[in-house]
Motif scaffolding. Structure first.
Motif, mmCIF file in Angstrom:
data_model
loop_
_atom_site.group_PDB
_atom_site.id
_atom_site.type_symbol
_atom_site.label_atom_id
_atom_site.label_comp_id
_atom_site.label_asym_id
_atom_site.label_seq_id
_atom_site.Cartn_x
_atom_site.Cartn_y
_atom_site.Cartn_z
ATOM 1 N N LYS A 1 0.864 -1.175 0.000
ATOM 2 C CA LYS A 1 0.000 0.000 0.000
ATOM 3 C C LYS A 1 0.900 1.224 0.000
ATOM 4 N N GLY A 2 0.736 2.042 -1.035
ATOM 5 C CA GLY A 2 1.622 3.201 -1.147
ATOM 6 C C GLY A 2 3.068 2.802 -1.315
ATOM 7 N N GLY A 3 3.299 1.651 -1.917
ATOM 8 C CA GLY A 3 4.663 1.172 -2.152
ATOM 9 C C GLY A 3 5.297 0.499 -0.960
ATOM 10 N N GLN A 4 4.602 0.457 0.178
ATOM 11 C CA GLN A 4 5.149 -0.148 1.389
ATOM 12 C C GLN A 4 4.387 -1.419 1.733
ATOM 13 N N GLU A 5 5.120 -2.399 2.278
ATOM 14 C CA GLU A 5 4.465 -3.642 2.653
ATOM 15 C C GLU A 5 3.662 -3.463 3.937
ATOM 16 N N MET A 6 2.420 -3.943 3.907
ATOM 17 C CA MET A 6 1.597 -3.980 5.117
ATOM 18 C C MET A 6 1.975 -5.255 5.860
ATOM 19 N N ARG A 7 2.528 -5.117 7.054
ATOM 20 C CA ARG A 7 3.037 -6.279 7.790
ATOM 21 C C ARG A 7 2.021 -6.773 8.809
ATOM 22 N N LEU A 8 2.154 -8.049 9.162
ATOM 23 C CA LEU A 8 1.246 -8.603 10.147
ATOM 24 C C LEU A 8 2.039 -9.286 11.253
ATOM 25 N N SER A 9 1.553 -9.133 12.454
ATOM 26 C CA SER A 9 2.120 -9.802 13.610
ATOM 27 C C SER A 9 1.027 -9.891 14.654
ATOM 28 N N VAL B 1 -2.649 -7.578 9.855
ATOM 29 C CA VAL B 1 -3.462 -7.161 8.714
ATOM 30 C C VAL B 1 -4.619 -8.144 8.633
ATOM 31 N N THR B 2 -5.816 -7.677 8.902
ATOM 32 C CA THR B 2 -6.958 -8.579 9.001
ATOM 33 C C THR B 2 -7.717 -8.689 7.691
ATOM 34 N N LEU B 3 -8.519 -9.751 7.610
ATOM 35 C CA LEU B 3 -9.390 -9.939 6.455
ATOM 36 C C LEU B 3 -10.315 -8.742 6.298
ATOM 37 N N ALA B 4 -10.875 -8.280 7.406
ATOM 38 C CA ALA B 4 -11.809 -7.146 7.343
ATOM 39 C C ALA B 4 -11.124 -5.896 6.797
ATOM 40 N N GLU B 5 -9.884 -5.654 7.220
ATOM 41 C CA GLU B 5 -9.152 -4.482 6.732
ATOM 42 C C GLU B 5 -8.841 -4.610 5.242
ATOM 43 N N LEU B 6 -8.488 -5.819 4.822
ATOM 44 C CA LEU B 6 -8.174 -6.041 3.409
ATOM 45 C C LEU B 6 -9.402 -5.832 2.533
ATOM 46 N N VAL B 7 -10.551 -6.315 3.000
ATOM 47 C CA VAL B 7 -11.791 -6.114 2.249
ATOM 48 C C VAL B 7 -12.118 -4.629 2.173
ATOM 49 N N GLU B 8 -11.902 -3.922 3.275
ATOM 50 C CA GLU B 8 -12.175 -2.481 3.288
ATOM 51 C C GLU B 8 -11.264 -1.746 2.306
ATOM 52 N N GLU B 9 -10.024 -2.197 2.203
ATOM 53 C CA GLU B 9 -9.055 -1.543 1.318
ATOM 54 C C GLU B 9 -9.326 -1.878 -0.152
ATOM 55 N N GLY B 10 -9.598 -3.157 -0.432
ATOM 56 C CA GLY B 10 -9.660 -3.582 -1.831
ATOM 57 C C GLY B 10 -11.032 -3.930 -2.354
ATOM 58 N N GLY B 11 -11.980 -4.203 -1.461
ATOM 59 C CA GLY B 11 -13.293 -4.655 -1.906
ATOM 60 C C GLY B 11 -13.323 -6.157 -2.090
ATOM 61 N N VAL B 12 -14.500 -6.735 -1.916
ATOM 62 C CA VAL B 12 -14.634 -8.192 -1.992
ATOM 63 C C VAL B 12 -14.257 -8.709 -3.379
ATOM 64 N N ASP B 13 -14.806 -8.109 -4.430
ATOM 65 C CA ASP B 13 -14.570 -8.609 -5.787
ATOM 66 C C ASP B 13 -13.097 -8.573 -6.168
ATOM 67 N N ALA B 14 -12.479 -7.428 -5.993
ATOM 68 C CA ALA B 14 -11.081 -7.277 -6.402
ATOM 69 C C ALA B 14 -10.174 -8.206 -5.611
ATOM 70 N N LEU B 15 -10.439 -8.324 -4.311
ATOM 71 C CA LEU B 15 -9.590 -9.157 -3.464
ATOM 72 C C LEU B 15 -9.763 -10.633 -3.805
ATOM 73 N N ARG B 16 -10.998 -11.067 -3.927
ATOM 74 C CA ARG B 16 -11.230 -12.478 -4.246
ATOM 75 C C ARG B 16 -10.637 -12.835 -5.614
ATOM 76 N N LEU C 1 0.621 -8.392 -3.750
ATOM 77 C CA LEU C 1 -0.512 -7.634 -4.261
ATOM 78 C C LEU C 1 -0.359 -6.163 -3.924
ATOM 79 N N ASP C 2 -0.613 -5.325 -4.886
ATOM 80 C CA ASP C 2 -0.572 -3.884 -4.683
ATOM 81 C C ASP C 2 -2.017 -3.382 -4.627
ATOM 82 N N ILE C 3 -2.393 -2.790 -3.488
ATOM 83 C CA ILE C 3 -3.773 -2.338 -3.305
ATOM 84 C C ILE C 3 -4.191 -1.382 -4.416
ATOM 85 N N GLU C 4 -3.309 -0.451 -4.781
ATOM 86 C CA GLU C 4 -3.653 0.527 -5.810
ATOM 87 C C GLU C 4 -3.893 -0.153 -7.155
ATOM 88 N N GLU C 5 -3.025 -1.100 -7.518
ATOM 89 C CA GLU C 5 -3.184 -1.796 -8.802
ATOM 90 C C GLU C 5 -4.433 -2.676 -8.806
#
Length: 552
Positions: free
Chosen positions: A370-378, A385-400, A414-418
Motif C-alpha cells: 500500500k503506497g509502495g510499502q508492505e503492510m506487515r502482520l504480527s 493485517v486482518t481480512l476485514a481491513e483487506l476487504v475495506e481496502e480492496g473490496g470483496v470482488d477485487a480481493l477475491r 498484491l498492490d492495493i492501488e493496482e
C-alpha cells in the motif's frame, strides 16, 4: 460444436473404420479422447494426435493411420477441412453453422453451462481454513478463504459432492493465554508477556464486561476460564460474519475440542492400533509413520498421558473418513510443508490409500503493498493485517479475484492501488467490464425491440466470431480441468482470454443496426452470441465468488 462433440465424431469415425475391417487396433479403441485448439489458428480450429497414439498399435505409421481417419471425417458435413501435418497430427476446421450452435447450447443450459459429471460420485471434504478463535482472521486466512471457496465451487461444478470445513483450533495453551489476556485487559492490568497484545483484546474485553454482568466479580480462579469462553464465542462469531461478508461459506465448523470431549481420540487410536502401526516405547504411545515416508515416528500419547497435537490430527482424519468422505483435501499454509508426509502417513496407517484418500495443498505467502510499502502482520504484536481491513481496502470482488488468479503454491505480492484500479490492465476490472458491456448491448437491443429467438448459426462465419465461439466452447473443459488439478486460477485466466476474444469480436463485427437500418438475421445471430458470452462470463465469475455487474 464443442471440443467434446468433435471428439465424439472422431471416436465414431474410428469405430466405423474398425467395423469395416479397415483398421484393427491392438487393445481396442479408446473410449474417449481430447481435441485441442492449436496454438496457431492458421492450422485449423482443432487438432488431434490420435493417429500418433494408435498408429503403431494398428500396424501402420501415424500418417497412414491419419489418412484413413481423414477420409471418414471428410464425409461429415460439420467438418469443412481435414489436414494432416507433420508426423501425423490431424488439423480440423468446423463448419460455421456447426460452430454457431455452441451459442444455442449455452443459452439452453444457462447457469448450468460449464458444469459436468467428471467427478460425479466423489465425496470430498475440503478443509481450507484452520484458525484459532483468539483473534481476527489474517492475510493468510484470506488467501485460503478465496481460493478454498473457489475450489469448492469448481469441484461442485464438476459433479463432486463437497463439504466445506473450517477447523476451529479451540484447544490448548493458546486458549488459556487468550482468557488470561482478556481478564488482564478487563481489570486494566498488564497483559502477560506471552499473551495476546492486539488492540482487539482491549476492545473485546470491554465488550465482554458490558455483555456478561458480574464476570469481573467471579472468584479469581474462575475468571480466566469465563473470559476465555466469552471471548471464544464472540471471536468465532466475528470470524463467521467476516467470512460471510467475503462470500465464503462453510458447511461444517469443526471444533478440535469435540474430538477430545466425545472420545474421538481414543476411538481413533483403537482403530489405528487394529491396523498394526502403533507401538509403546519410553512410556509413550507412538505411530510408526516412518513405514510410510515420514521422517520420524510420531508420538500420540505423551508419557504424562496427554494426547499430542498429532493425536488430534490423526483423530480428525479418522473422523472425516467415518463421516463418509472418500477424499479429504487439506489447504495448509506455507509453514506447514512438514505436515504433508505426516498427514499422508496417518492415512496409510489408517489403512487408506494416501494417494487417493488424502490430498494436501500448500499455499505460499502473500505480501500486500500500500503506497509502495508492505503492510506487515504480527498477531501478538497487534499489527495484524486482518481480512476485514483487506476487504475495506480492496473490496470483496477485487480481493477475491486477485487472490484466485494465481496458483496457490506460488508466492504473491498484491498492490492495493493496482488491484483496485479501474483500467483495462486490471484483470478483474477487464473481465467485469466485459460483462457490463455485454449487458449494455442486450439492454440496447431490448430498447430497439429486438428479441432473441430463432437465429441462423451459419451466419456466425466471421473470423472473430469463430474465435469467440471456440473460446466459449472451451469453458466446460476448463472447469473440469480446474477441478481435476485443484487449480481454480485456470478459471480467471480463461475469463480474461474470453473477455479479450469478445472485445476483438465487438470491434470487428457490428452487433446492432444503426439509425434506420432494418434488423437483419445477422444482427440476431450476433446478439445470440453476445448473450451466450454474457452467460459464460457470469458463470465463470460466480465460480470465483465474484459478482458480474450489469453496469460499470
Amino acid at each position: 460444436m464443442t471440443p467434446e462433440q468433435l471428439a465424439e465424431k472422431i471416436l465414431q469415425a474410428l469405430a466405423a473404420l474398425a467395423d469395416d475391417g479397415t483398421i484393427t487396433v491392438e487393445g481396442g479403441l479408446p473410449r474417449e479422447l481430447k481435441v485441442e485448439r492449436p496454438k496457431n489458428p492458421e492450422h485449423g480450429d482443432y487438432a488431434t494426435n490420435v493417429a500418433m497414439q494408435l498408429g503403431k498399435r494398428a500396424g501402420l505409421n501415424p500418417r497412414q493411420f491419419a489418412e484413413l481417419l481423414a477420409v471418414k471425417l471428410r464425409d461429415d458435413e460439420a467438418i469443412t477441412a481435414v489436414e494432416i501435418a507433420g508426423p501425423g497430427f490431424i488439423n480440423l476446421r468446423v463448419a460455421a453453422d456447426a460452430q454457431g450452435k455452441v451459442a444455442q447450447s449455452i443459452l439452453a443450459a444457462g447457469v448450468a453451462y460449464g458444469t459436468s459429471d467428471s467427478l460425479h460420485g466423489r465425496t470430498i471434504n475440503l478443509e481450507f481454513i484452520s484458525a484459532n478463535p483468539t483473534g481476527p482472521l489474517h492475510l493468510g486466512h484470506t488467501r485460503w478463504a478465496a481460493v478454498g471457496d473457489a475450489l469448492a465451487r469448481v469441484l461442485t461444478a464438476a459433479g463432486a459432492s463437497v463439504k466445506r470445513e473450517f477447523y476451529i483450533n479451540d484447544r490448548g495453551n493458546q486458549m488459556d493465554k487468550f482468557g488470561a489476556s482478556l481478564r488482564a485487559a478487563a481489570h486494566g492490568q498488564p497483559i502477560p508477556e506471552d499473551g495476546y497484545h492486539g488492540e482487539y483484546i482491549l476492545d473485546l474485553a470491554k465488550r465482554i464486561v458490558a455483555e456478561v454482568p458480574g464476570i469481573t466479580e467471579l472468584p479469581a480462579d474462575e475468571q480466566p476460564v469465563a473470559f476465555r469462553e466469552a471471548g471464544y464465542e464472540r471471536q468465532l462469531k466475528e470470524q463467521q460474519d467476516q467470512l460471510e461478508h467475503f462470500r465464503t461459506k462453510f458447511d461444517v465448523w469443526f471444533s478440535e475440542r469435540s474430538l477430545h470431549e466425545q472420545d474421538g481420540v481414543p476411538h481413533a487410536i483403537q482403530k489405528l492400533r487394529e491396523q498394526g502401526h502403533l507401538y509403546d516405547a519410553d512410556d509413550a504411545l507412538w505411530m510408526r509413520t516412518t513405514d510410510f515416508s515420514d521422517d520420524k515416528d510420531r508420538v500420540l500419547i505423551r508419557t504424562n498421558g496427554e494426547p499430542t497435537y498429532f493425536a488430534s490430527d490423526a483423530a480428525y482424519y479418522v473422523n472425516k473418513r467415518e463421516r463418509g468422505f472418500e477424499t479429504c483435501i487439506y489447504l495448509l499454509g506455507a509453514d506447514h510443508h512438514g505436515y504433508v508426509n505426516r498427514l499422508k502417513a496417518i492415512a496409510a496407517c489408517a489403512g487408506d490409500d494416501p494417494e487417493h484418500n488424502i490430498e494436501i495443498l500448500i499455499g505460499q505467502l502473500v505480501k500486500i503493498l500500500k503506497g509502495g510499502q508492505e503492510m506487515r502482520l504480527s498477531k501478538r504484536a497487534g499489527t495484524i493485517v486482518t481480512l476485514a481491513e483487506l476487504v475495506e481496502e480492496g473490496g470483496v470482488d477485487a480481493l477475491r479475484y486477485t487472490l484466485c488468479r494465481y496458483p496457490a503454491d506460488s508466492p504473491l505480492t498484491l498492490d492495493i492501488e493496482e488491484m483496485t484500479k479501474q483500467a483495462s490492465e486490471n484483470p478483474v476490472f477487464y473481465v467485469q467490464y466485459a460483462h457490463a458491456r455485454l449487458a449494455s448491448i442486450l439492454r440496447n437491443a431490448d430498447d430497439l425491440g429486438i428479441k432473441l429467438d430463432e437465429f441462423d448459426p451459419g451466419l456466425l462465419d466471421h473470423e472473430r466470431e469463430g474465435d469467440l465461439l471456440r473460446a466459449l466452447a472451451e469453458f466446460p473443459r476448463v472447469v473440469a480441468t480446474a477441478a481435476e488439478l485443484r487449480e481454480p486460477h485456470r478459471i480467471a485466466r480463461y475469463l480474461e482470454d474470453t473477455a479479450s476474444a469478445f472485445h476483438k469480436f465487438y470491434d470487428s463485427c457490428r452487433v446492432l443496426p444503426r439509425g434506420d437500418e432494418e434488423v437483419e438475421p445477422v444482427h440476431k445471430a450476433r446478439l445470440t452470441l453476445v448473450s451466450a458470452t454474457r452467460t459464460v462470463l457470469a458463470n465463470g465469475l460466480d465460480l470465483l465468488g465474484v459478482s458480474a455487474p450489469e453496469r460499470m
